[in-house]
Design an enzyme around this catalytic site. Structure first.
Site, PDB file in Angstrom:
ATOM      1  N   ARG A 111       0.875  -1.180   0.000  1.00 30.80           N
ATOM      2  CA  ARG A 111       0.000   0.000   0.000  1.00 30.80           C
ATOM      3  C   ARG A 111       0.902   1.216   0.000  1.00 30.80           C
ATOM      4  O   ARG A 111       1.703   1.412   0.924  1.00 30.80           O
ATOM      5  CB  ARG A 111      -0.931   0.001   1.210  1.00 30.80           C
ATOM      6  CG  ARG A 111      -1.699   1.299   1.367  1.00 30.80           C
ATOM      7  CD  ARG A 111      -2.836   1.223   2.355  1.00 30.80           C
ATOM      8  NE  ARG A 111      -3.983   0.545   1.787  1.00 30.80           N
ATOM      9  CZ  ARG A 111      -5.244   0.682   2.220  1.00 30.80           C
ATOM     10  NH1 ARG A 111      -5.495   1.468   3.249  1.00 30.80           N
ATOM     11  NH2 ARG A 111      -6.225   0.028   1.655  1.00 30.80           N
ATOM     12  N   HIS A 147      -7.222   0.869  -6.683  1.00 31.73           N
ATOM     13  CA  HIS A 147      -7.459   0.032  -5.499  1.00 31.73           C
ATOM     14  C   HIS A 147      -8.117  -1.266  -6.008  1.00 31.73           C
ATOM     15  O   HIS A 147      -9.300  -1.513  -5.781  1.00 31.73           O
ATOM     16  CB  HIS A 147      -8.361   0.767  -4.513  1.00 31.73           C
ATOM     17  CG  HIS A 147      -8.385   0.183  -3.132  1.00 31.73           C
ATOM     18  ND1 HIS A 147      -7.644  -0.938  -2.777  1.00 31.73           N
ATOM     19  CD2 HIS A 147      -9.071   0.548  -2.006  1.00 31.73           C
ATOM     20  CE1 HIS A 147      -7.879  -1.217  -1.493  1.00 31.73           C
ATOM     21  NE2 HIS A 147      -8.729  -0.338  -1.013  1.00 31.73           N
ATOM     22  N   GLN A 150     -10.149  -3.835  -3.752  1.00 38.67           N
ATOM     23  CA  GLN A 150     -11.450  -3.331  -3.312  1.00 38.67           C
ATOM     24  C   GLN A 150     -12.504  -3.546  -4.390  1.00 38.67           C
ATOM     25  O   GLN A 150     -13.594  -4.052  -4.120  1.00 38.67           O
ATOM     26  CB  GLN A 150     -11.334  -1.821  -3.007  1.00 38.67           C
ATOM     27  CG  GLN A 150     -12.633  -1.188  -2.576  1.00 38.67           C
ATOM     28  CD  GLN A 150     -13.094  -1.675  -1.205  1.00 38.67           C
ATOM     29  OE1 GLN A 150     -12.347  -1.597  -0.265  1.00 38.67           O
ATOM     30  NE2 GLN A 150     -14.321  -2.172  -1.112  1.00 38.67           N
ATOM     31  N   ASP A 183     -17.075   7.027  -1.921  1.00 35.60           N
ATOM     32  CA  ASP A 183     -15.785   6.873  -1.230  1.00 35.60           C
ATOM     33  C   ASP A 183     -15.541   8.193  -0.498  1.00 35.60           C
ATOM     34  O   ASP A 183     -16.253   9.186  -0.734  1.00 35.60           O
ATOM     35  CB  ASP A 183     -14.699   6.599  -2.292  1.00 35.60           C
ATOM     36  CG  ASP A 183     -13.307   6.390  -1.705  1.00 35.60           C
ATOM     37  OD1 ASP A 183     -13.180   6.226  -0.478  1.00 35.60           O
ATOM     38  OD2 ASP A 183     -12.327   6.401  -2.484  1.00 35.60           O
ATOM     39  N   CYS A 231     -16.690   1.817   0.136  1.00 35.65           N
ATOM     40  CA  CYS A 231     -15.505   0.979   0.379  1.00 35.65           C
ATOM     41  C   CYS A 231     -15.048   1.073   1.836  1.00 35.65           C
ATOM     42  O   CYS A 231     -14.305   0.206   2.292  1.00 35.65           O
ATOM     43  CB  CYS A 231     -14.387   1.357  -0.573  1.00 35.65           C
ATOM     44  SG  CYS A 231     -13.910   3.090  -0.485  1.00 35.65           S
ATOM     45  N   ARG A 266     -13.603  -8.699   1.120  1.00 34.40           N
ATOM     46  CA  ARG A 266     -12.180  -8.452   0.851  1.00 34.40           C
ATOM     47  C   ARG A 266     -11.367  -9.702   1.196  1.00 34.40           C
ATOM     48  O   ARG A 266     -10.446 -10.086   0.483  1.00 34.40           O
ATOM     49  CB  ARG A 266     -11.674  -7.260   1.674  1.00 34.40           C
ATOM     50  CG  ARG A 266     -12.347  -5.927   1.379  1.00 34.40           C
ATOM     51  CD  ARG A 266     -11.898  -5.374   0.046  1.00 34.40           C
ATOM     52  NE  ARG A 266     -10.458  -5.261  -0.050  1.00 34.40           N
ATOM     53  CZ  ARG A 266      -9.740  -4.244   0.460  1.00 34.40           C
ATOM     54  NH1 ARG A 266     -10.335  -3.246   1.074  1.00 34.40           N
ATOM     55  NH2 ARG A 266      -8.428  -4.209   0.307  1.00 34.40           N
TER      56      ARG A 266
HETATM   57  N1   CP Z   1     -11.424  -0.026   2.050  1.00 32.06           N
HETATM   58  C1   CP Z   1     -10.167  -0.108   2.520  1.00 32.06           C
HETATM   59  O1   CP Z   1      -9.218  -0.381   1.776  1.00 32.06           O
HETATM   60  O2   CP Z   1     -10.075   0.068   3.863  1.00 32.06           O
HETATM   61  P1   CP Z   1      -8.725   0.252   4.701  1.00 32.06           P
HETATM   62  O3   CP Z   1      -8.124   1.567   4.295  1.00 32.06           O
HETATM   63  O4   CP Z   1      -9.160   0.212   6.115  1.00 32.06           O
HETATM   64  O5   CP Z   1      -7.794  -0.880   4.372  1.00 32.06           O
HETATM   65  N1  NVA Z   2      -9.820   6.798  -1.780  1.00 30.41           N
HETATM   66  C1  NVA Z   2      -9.542   6.361  -0.444  1.00 30.41           C
HETATM   67  C2  NVA Z   2      -9.783   4.899  -0.302  1.00 30.41           C
HETATM   68  C3  NVA Z   2      -9.667   4.378   1.105  1.00 30.41           C
HETATM   69  C4  NVA Z   2      -9.848   2.903   1.179  1.00 30.41           C
HETATM   70  C5  NVA Z   2      -8.117   6.718  -0.066  1.00 30.41           C
HETATM   71  O1  NVA Z   2      -7.221   6.568  -0.906  1.00 30.41           O
HETATM   72  O2  NVA Z   2      -7.883   7.149   1.072  1.00 30.41           O
END
Ligand code: CP
Ligand code: NVA
Length: 304
Positions: free
Chosen positions: A101, A128, A131, A217, A257, A285
């Site tokens: 990440r 992502h 997701q 989101d 999400c 997930r």
């Molecule tokens: N939706 C999602 O990826 O959640 P987190 O940021 O908690 O991993």
């Molecule tokens: N768009 C959001 C998604 C979180 C799961 C972010 O990048 O923070």
């Protein structure tokens, strides 16, 4: 498929395989005869916060027979400036897979290329993919298929989640309408490159009308905190609430999400009314990512 770096890099058949395998993973949880990650150690290397992604990967790796190693990017030399390529070359010699990440999409691509081990994008600024695969599974689980599906994405149309939706619509052939303020719409160049039935509007009502799924989101994605005040002002009027839900197809799914900011991109009552769907997305997930990891391990063994 050696890595899962984006929805863009998947074929329709790859997506179909992952969704089919996810159904098996979900229905056989706790009774797996095979443990494809046995004797393997996978790293989770995260430069941003996470609840769902971290927990679902750590649990999933263990359920597939492997060990998980969580590395906060700030705690390793990467955080002090060691290049991703060198980090990858070290980790590739010790680990069997990596879940990353981070900010730049290029970093997950470089990691995959230089480590040589199966690499999964657990969120970048561009995509992502895990997701959206779990979301597609959740929709199919409810509706039975994605045929004739009309999805409305309301909010930050240029964020990672929206961009993965664009690629999913192109690959799977469903209709996607993105309602976003003009400054937060995805670039036209991206839509042209993706193809598919994707429409842009700045009117949330237009997007919601007749939709089967209303999706949102956060308005302030990770890394955009300095723009928070500006974003909150720009996104006024883009909330999913009862008024917008009333325009959608009766029984439409409301999806998020997570994490959710009540009173901003969705109101409290709408989130709670659709909590079954939204928290099933989060649960899925786990099953989806187990299917992805098992698939990558199988493919890695084939090419040995
Ligand atoms: N939706 C999602 O990826 O959640 P987190 O940021 O908690 O991993
Ligand atoms: N768009 C959001 C998604 C979180 C799961 C972010 O990048 O923070």
């Amino acid at each position: 498929m050696k890595h899962l770096l984006s929805i863009e890099s998947l074929t329709a058949q790859d997506i179909e395989t992952i969704l089919g395998d996810t159904a098996v993973m979900k229905s056989t949880r706790g009774q797996h005869d095979e443990h494809p990650l046995r004797h393997q150690c996978w790293a989770l290397m995260f430069s941003k916060s996470s609840t769902r992604t971290r927990v679902s990967f750590e649990v999933g790796i263990r359920e597939l027979g492997g060990d998980a190693l969580f590395l906060a990017a700030a705690d390793i030399q990467l955080g002090r400036g060691e290049p991703i390529r060198d980090t990858a070359r070290v980790m590739g010699r010790m680990l069997h897979g990596a879940v990353i990440r981070t900010f730049a999409q290029k970093d997950v691509e470089d990691f995959a290329a230089f480590s040589g081990i199966p690499t999964i994008n657990a969120l970048t600024d561009e995509e992502h993919p895990c997701q959206i695969l779990a979301d597609l599974f959740s929709i199919r689980e409810t509706r039975g298929s994605l045929d004739g599906l009309r999805v409305a994405f309301i909010g930050d149309g240029d964020c990672n989640v929206a961009r993965s939706w664009i690629w999913a619509a192109a690959r799977c052939g469903f209709e996607l309408t993105i309602a976003a303020p003009p400054k937060f719409q995805p670039p036209v160049e991206l839509l042209e490159r993706a193809g598919g039935k994707v429409r842009l509007t700045s009117d949330p009502s237009e997007a919601a009308a007749g939709a089967d799924v209303l999706y949102t989101d956060v308005w302030v994605s990770m890394g955009k905190e300095e723009e928070a005040a500006y974003r909150l002002a720009q996104f006024q009027g883009y909330q999913i609430n009862a008024e917008l839900v009333a325009l959608a197809t009766p029984g439409a799914l409301v999806m998020h999400c997570l994490p959710a900011y009540r009173g901003k991109e969705i109101d409290e009552a709408t989130l709670e009314a659709h909590a079954d769907t939204i928290f099933r997305q989060a649960e899925n997930r786990l099953h989806t990512q187990k299917a992805i990891m098992a698939c990558l391990v199988k493919n890695a063994q084939r090419s040995c």
